[in-house]
Design a protein around this motif. Structure first.
Motif, short mmCIF file in Angstrom:
data_model
loop_
_atom_site.label_atom_id
_atom_site.label_comp_id
_atom_site.label_asym_id
_atom_site.label_seq_id
_atom_site.Cartn_x
_atom_site.Cartn_y
_atom_site.Cartn_z
N GLU A 1 1.09 -0.79 -0.02
CA GLU A 1 0.16 0.03 -0.07
C GLU A 1 0.43 0.97 -0.38
OE1 GLU A 1 -3.73 -2.11 2.79
OE2 GLU A 1 -1.75 -0.17 3.33
N TRP A 2 0.00 2.26 -0.17
CA TRP A 2 0.66 3.35 -0.14
C TRP A 2 0.81 4.14 1.19
CZ3 TRP A 2 0.98 7.27 -5.39
CH2 TRP A 2 0.67 6.84 -5.83
N VAL A 3 1.92 4.22 1.59
CA VAL A 3 2.28 5.24 2.51
C VAL A 3 2.85 6.88 2.94
CG1 VAL A 3 3.76 3.79 3.75
CG2 VAL A 3 2.27 5.25 5.36
N ALA A 4 3.26 7.88 3.72
CA ALA A 4 3.54 8.87 3.32
C ALA A 4 4.13 8.50 4.93
CB ALA A 4 3.68 9.87 2.83
N VAL A 5 5.90 8.93 5.13
CA VAL A 5 6.27 9.28 6.20
C VAL A 5 7.15 10.07 6.61
CG1 VAL A 5 6.08 6.54 6.82
CG2 VAL A 5 7.64 6.55 6.75
N THR A 6 7.47 10.27 7.84
CA THR A 6 8.74 11.41 7.94
C THR A 6 9.85 10.90 8.81
OG1 THR A 6 8.66 11.56 10.68
CG2 THR A 6 7.03 12.86 8.52
N LEU A 7 10.84 10.78 7.69
CA LEU A 7 12.18 9.56 8.38
C LEU A 7 12.97 10.52 7.87
CD1 LEU A 7 12.19 6.29 8.52
CD2 LEU A 7 12.23 6.08 5.87
N TRP A 8 14.64 9.64 8.57
CA TRP A 8 15.72 10.13 8.47
C TRP A 8 16.93 9.12 7.95
CZ3 TRP A 8 12.50 8.65 12.30
CH2 TRP A 8 13.18 7.87 13.14
N GLU A 9 17.85 9.72 7.37
CA GLU A 9 18.85 8.51 7.49
C GLU A 9 20.33 9.86 7.84
OE1 GLU A 9 21.52 5.55 5.63
OE2 GLU A 9 19.50 6.11 4.44
N PRO A 10 21.20 8.83 8.71
CA PRO A 10 21.06 6.86 9.09
C PRO A 10 20.11 6.35 9.84
CG PRO A 10 22.71 7.51 10.62
CD PRO A 10 21.81 9.08 9.95
N SER A 11 19.22 5.70 9.30
CA SER A 11 18.27 4.61 9.87
C SER A 11 18.15 3.23 9.38
CB SER A 11 16.42 5.37 10.30
OG SER A 11 15.63 5.10 10.20
N TRP A 12 17.88 2.21 10.52
CA TRP A 12 18.03 1.05 9.63
C TRP A 12 16.76 0.93 9.06
CZ3 TRP A 12 14.12 -1.50 10.99
CH2 TRP A 12 13.01 -0.69 12.49
N MET A 13 15.96 1.54 9.29
CA MET A 13 15.15 1.31 8.11
C MET A 13 14.74 1.76 6.79
SD MET A 13 11.29 3.28 10.87
CE MET A 13 13.02 4.78 11.64
N MET A 14 15.75 2.56 6.88
CA MET A 14 16.12 2.79 5.25
C MET A 14 17.41 1.50 4.52
SD MET A 14 15.96 5.85 4.66
CE MET A 14 16.41 6.13 2.73
N GLN A 15 17.50 1.06 5.58
CA GLN A 15 18.52 -0.23 5.07
C GLN A 15 17.20 -1.35 4.99
OE1 GLN A 15 21.70 -3.40 7.88
NE2 GLN A 15 22.91 -1.88 6.02
N LYS A 16 16.33 -1.27 6.16
CA LYS A 16 15.51 -2.87 5.91
C LYS A 16 14.08 -3.08 5.49
CE LYS A 16 12.78 -6.02 9.83
NZ LYS A 16 12.68 -5.89 10.38
N TYR A 17 13.77 -1.74 4.76
CA TYR A 17 13.09 -1.15 3.83
C TYR A 17 13.13 -0.64 2.57
CZ TYR A 17 10.45 -2.53 7.97
OH TYR A 17 9.89 -3.05 9.27
N ASP A 18 12.58 -1.15 2.15
CA ASP A 18 13.12 -0.37 -0.07
C ASP A 18 11.99 0.86 -0.08
OD1 ASP A 18 14.46 -0.45 -1.71
OD2 ASP A 18 13.30 -1.22 -3.84
N VAL A 19 12.82 2.78 0.61
CA VAL A 19 12.17 3.32 0.05
C VAL A 19 12.82 4.22 -0.35
CG1 VAL A 19 10.83 2.86 2.37
CG2 VAL A 19 13.16 3.84 2.60
N LYS A 20 12.15 5.24 -0.37
CA LYS A 20 12.70 6.96 -0.93
C LYS A 20 12.55 7.65 -0.41
CE LYS A 20 9.23 7.08 -4.65
NZ LYS A 20 9.13 6.26 -6.15
N PHE A 21 13.45 9.34 -0.41
CA PHE A 21 13.26 10.09 -0.51
C PHE A 21 12.35 10.92 -0.99
CE2 PHE A 21 15.90 9.52 3.29
CZ PHE A 21 15.24 10.25 4.22
N LEU A 22 10.99 11.09 -0.79
CA LEU A 22 10.94 12.65 -1.84
C LEU A 22 11.73 13.52 -2.33
CD1 LEU A 22 6.76 12.48 -0.62
CD2 LEU A 22 8.06 11.24 -2.95
#
Length: 283
Positions: A183-204
């Protein structure tokens, strides 16, 4: 009398030199924020100092203001911090009492992120796809700088999706749930974060430049630290921890290891590098 003063001055110089040498060998009190990007830097640098004969005491903080106040007063001697954006106000307020020692990492970045399969690439495209995102942007803790910046982005782009306050844990759960369901979801995220490694995401993309550019982490110290601790200063300047390594350490923590164990494993796998960092003349 002339010989007396000569002897006195010589003794004073020797005494001051001894005090300086002793100060260089004493305990170093290091501050750190209890965050996933700063704890690995702190733990690795602590080990480098200890391997060179220092006793290092680590004092954790939860707020930049308290940490900078402690550093300015001398309750701690060194601290890792971003000085250009995230903690700029605190650095600017206290910089007359502080010194910037050396960079220790680079690339801190945050923004609005979506799974890579989401068919938009810019913040400007959020409004036209609001219903696909459940008419919301999933945020984290309300006091975080990332939430403040996202609030500014919402105003700058006139985004109609409300920013939902919550927690990092709740945001992570929402991201995982959406990806599991494609599904589509928009979240606030940062780098470095383990989530950037675990999940296939991109910054808008942020064409208006509301979010700051990638930032550096610096060792900063109480004014005079480098003069009082020249060897420790050189050790600090030798340490550089790439963002990818910080992310990997936190991925190990996410998979069940303690932060201490994850840092120890990294140190064990980088023995040659640790030795090179510690290869600093002591005189």
């Amino acid at each position: 009398m002339k010989n007396f003063w000569k002897t006195f001055c010589t003794a004073a110089v020797v005494s001051m030199s001894m005090l300086s040498a002793q100060a260089e060998e004493k305990t170093i009190t290091m501050g750190t924020m209890s965050w996933e990007d700063l704890l690995p830097i702190t733990g690795i640098t602590k080990k480098v100092l200890e391997d060179s004969g220092y006793t290092v005491k680590v004092v954790p903080f939860s707020e930049w203001g308290i940490a900078y106040a402690a550093l300015s007063k001398g309750d701690i001697q060194i601290l890792t911090s971003q000085t250009d954006y995230v903690a700029h106000d605190y650095w600017d307020k206290n910089k007359d009492k502080l010194e910037k020692i050396s960079p220790v990492s680079h690339g801190l970045f945050d923004g609005i992120a979506v799974p890579k399969y989401v068919e938009i690439d810019s913040i400007e495209q959020l409004n036209e796809n609001a219903d696909k995102f459940g008419n919301k942007i999933v945020g984290i803790e309300p006091g975080a700088g990332l939430m403040r910046e996202t609030g500014e982005a919402i105003k700058a782009y006139d985004i109609k999706l409300p920013l939902v306050e919550g927690s990092t844990a709740a945001m992570t759960a929402a991201l995982k749930s959406a990806i599991d369901r494609n599904e589509w979801v928009a979240v606030t995220l940062w780098e470095p974060s383990w989530m950037m490694q675990k999940y296939d995401v991109k910054f808008l993309k942020d064409p208006k430049g509301v979010y700051p550019p990638p930032q550096s982490y610096y060792w900063i110290g109480k004014s005079g630290f480098s003069a009082d601790h020249p060897h420790a200063r050189e050790l600090l300047a030798s340490v550089y921890v790439p963002l990818a390594d910080i992310t990997a350490i936190n991925a190990a923590v996410s998979d069940g290891k303690t932060m201490d164990d994850a840092i120890s494993d990294w140190i064990g796998n980088h023995g040659d590098l640790m030795k090179r960092w510690s290869n600093i003349k002591s005189e």
